[in-house]
Scaffold this motif. Structure first.
Motif, PDB file in Angstrom:
ATOM      1  N   ASN A  53       0.808  -1.207   0.000  1.00 22.95           N
ATOM      2  CA  ASN A  53       0.000   0.000   0.000  1.00 22.95           C
ATOM      3  C   ASN A  53       0.846   1.263   0.000  1.00 22.95           C
ATOM      4  O   ASN A  53       0.461   2.266  -0.601  1.00 22.95           O
ATOM      5  N   VAL A  54       2.000   1.220   0.668  1.00 21.80           N
ATOM      6  CA  VAL A  54       2.898   2.379   0.638  1.00 21.80           C
ATOM      7  C   VAL A  54       3.373   2.610  -0.798  1.00 21.80           C
ATOM      8  O   VAL A  54       3.367   3.740  -1.299  1.00 21.80           O
ATOM      9  N   VAL A  55       3.704   1.516  -1.501  1.00 21.22           N
ATOM     10  CA  VAL A  55       4.119   1.629  -2.911  1.00 21.22           C
ATOM     11  C   VAL A  55       2.955   2.151  -3.758  1.00 21.22           C
ATOM     12  O   VAL A  55       3.126   3.061  -4.581  1.00 21.22           O
ATOM     13  N   GLY A  56       1.740   1.639  -3.527  1.00 22.39           N
ATOM     14  CA  GLY A  56       0.551   2.087  -4.260  1.00 22.39           C
ATOM     15  C   GLY A  56       0.282   3.571  -4.041  1.00 22.39           C
ATOM     16  O   GLY A  56      -0.122   4.298  -4.958  1.00 22.39           O
ATOM     17  N   TYR A  57       0.525   4.028  -2.839  1.00 18.86           N
ATOM     18  CA  TYR A  57       0.338   5.443  -2.488  1.00 18.86           C
ATOM     19  C   TYR A  57       1.358   6.307  -3.229  1.00 18.86           C
ATOM     20  O   TYR A  57       1.022   7.336  -3.810  1.00 18.86           O
ATOM     21  N   TRP A  58       2.633   5.854  -3.233  1.00 17.26           N
ATOM     22  CA  TRP A  58       3.683   6.577  -3.954  1.00 17.26           C
ATOM     23  C   TRP A  58       3.359   6.670  -5.441  1.00 17.26           C
ATOM     24  O   TRP A  58       3.618   7.668  -6.086  1.00 17.26           O
ATOM     25  N   LEU A  59       2.798   5.580  -5.978  1.00 17.68           N
ATOM     26  CA  LEU A  59       2.480   5.544  -7.410  1.00 17.68           C
ATOM     27  C   LEU A  59       1.218   6.344  -7.718  1.00 17.68           C
ATOM     28  O   LEU A  59       0.839   6.494  -8.872  1.00 17.68           O
ATOM     29  N   GLY A  60       0.540   6.817  -6.662  1.00 21.09           N
ATOM     30  CA  GLY A  60      -0.673   7.595  -6.862  1.00 21.09           C
ATOM     31  C   GLY A  60      -1.898   6.733  -7.121  1.00 21.09           C
ATOM     32  O   GLY A  60      -2.939   7.239  -7.541  1.00 21.09           O
ATOM     33  N   LEU A  61      -1.786   5.414  -6.885  1.00 22.14           N
ATOM     34  CA  LEU A  61      -2.928   4.524  -7.108  1.00 22.14           C
ATOM     35  C   LEU A  61      -3.877   4.541  -5.919  1.00 22.14           C
ATOM     36  O   LEU A  61      -5.080   4.327  -6.051  1.00 22.14           O
ATOM     37  N   LYS A  62      -3.324   4.737  -4.727  1.00 25.23           N
ATOM     38  CA  LYS A  62      -4.138   4.738  -3.509  1.00 25.23           C
ATOM     39  C   LYS A  62      -4.126   6.129  -2.894  1.00 25.23           C
ATOM     40  O   LYS A  62      -3.119   6.826  -2.925  1.00 25.23           O
ATOM     41  N   LYS A  63      -5.284   6.495  -2.321  1.00 30.94           N
ATOM     42  CA  LYS A  63      -5.390   7.820  -1.721  1.00 30.94           C
ATOM     43  C   LYS A  63      -4.676   7.889  -0.377  1.00 30.94           C
ATOM     44  O   LYS A  63      -4.239   8.947   0.049  1.00 30.94           O
ATOM     45  N   VAL A  64      -4.619   6.771   0.321  1.00 35.21           N
ATOM     46  CA  VAL A  64      -3.999   6.750   1.641  1.00 35.21           C
ATOM     47  C   VAL A  64      -3.003   5.576   1.688  1.00 35.21           C
ATOM     48  O   VAL A  64      -3.211   4.574   1.010  1.00 35.21           O
ATOM     49  N   PRO A  65      -1.899   5.701   2.465  1.00 37.82           N
ATOM     50  CA  PRO A  65      -0.893   4.628   2.460  1.00 37.82           C
ATOM     51  C   PRO A  65      -1.235   3.426   3.335  1.00 37.82           C
ATOM     52  O   PRO A  65      -0.339   2.844   3.929  1.00 37.82           O
ATOM     53  N   TRP A  66      -2.544   3.002   3.425  1.00 35.43           N
ATOM     54  CA  TRP A  66      -2.868   1.778   4.146  1.00 35.43           C
ATOM     55  C   TRP A  66      -4.012   1.078   3.458  1.00 35.43           C
ATOM     56  O   TRP A  66      -4.553   1.604   2.491  1.00 35.43           O
TER      57      TRP A  66
END
Ligand code: CTP
Ligand code: MG
Length: 186
Positions: free
Chosen positions: A173-186
């Motif tokens: 999720n941290v990677v997804g957040y960095w990539l802008g795929l997730k709004k929050v890093p969890w």
């Protein structure tokens, strides 16, 4: 067989559930499962983060993952890891579908209780957010093929998955957040 092999074997068996759980951030969106309806408490039943496209697309992604695992387990560089079998191609697709659909139904059940606790879409609910989909995947796999489940998953593997998944989930999720795929890093 060395004990450490349970690690790649357990991750392998969980891959359809992991892929399916991650795919809605890419394939999801559109009409929410609850149709925007509210529960008796005046809050959303599931919330706008649980969509039909995420549920159906993610389940299909689980089935397709099962097929890929079927095709790769016993050949090539991974074969020394004695990776567990998903059986024939249709069986592998069916099990992948069950693990994937179970993962996303588990995720939606978690969201139902999250809304009842008054937590907004995307709010953090530690442990529940990480193990909801594992529990759902296991329940669906047991229903789909109990014999397969008990012959492939040993108790140490179940314990490993329960401990490993929250850590892996956080990292992804941290990677997804960095990539802008997730709004929050969890
Ligand atoms: N998603 C979707 N359909 C689903 C599950 C997820 O479209 N059945 C998408 C949504 O865009 C969602 C994102 O994937 O926002 C991330 O999923 P998740 O973390 O499970 O949802 P949250 O937005 O955190 O919602 P909740 O608080 O209910 O867990
Ligand atoms: Mg979430």
């Amino acid at each position: 067989m060395p004990d450490w092999l349970l690690v790649p074997q357990a991750i392998w068996l969980m891959l359809p559930a992991y892929v399916s759980n991650m795919s809605p951030v890419v394939v999801g969106g559109g009409r929410p499962i609850d149709g925007g309806r509210l529960w008796k408490d005046g809050r959303p039943i599931l919330g706008p983060g649980k969509t039909w496209r995420g549920l159906l697309g993610g389940s299909l992604a689980g089935g397709l993952t099962g097929l890929v695992l079927h095709a790769t387990a016993h050949s090539g560089p991974l074969s020394p890891l004695l990776l567990s079998s998903f059986g024939s191609a249709p069986h592998a697709f069916g099990l992948g579908l069950a693990l994937g659909a179970g993962a996303l139904v588990g995720d939606s059940v978690k969201s139902f209780f999250k809304r009842r606790k008054g937590l907004e879409r995307g709010a953090k609910w530690p442990i529940a957010d990480q193990l909801d989909f594992v529990a759902g995947a296991w329940v669906f796999a047991v229903v789909a093929d109990y014999g397969w489940f008990v012959s492939e998953f040993t108790w140490p593997m179940l314990v490993f998955v329960a401990l490993f998944t929250p850590a892996a989930h956080l990292a992804v999720n941290v990677v997804g957040y960095w990539l802008g795929l997730k709004k929050v890093p969890w």
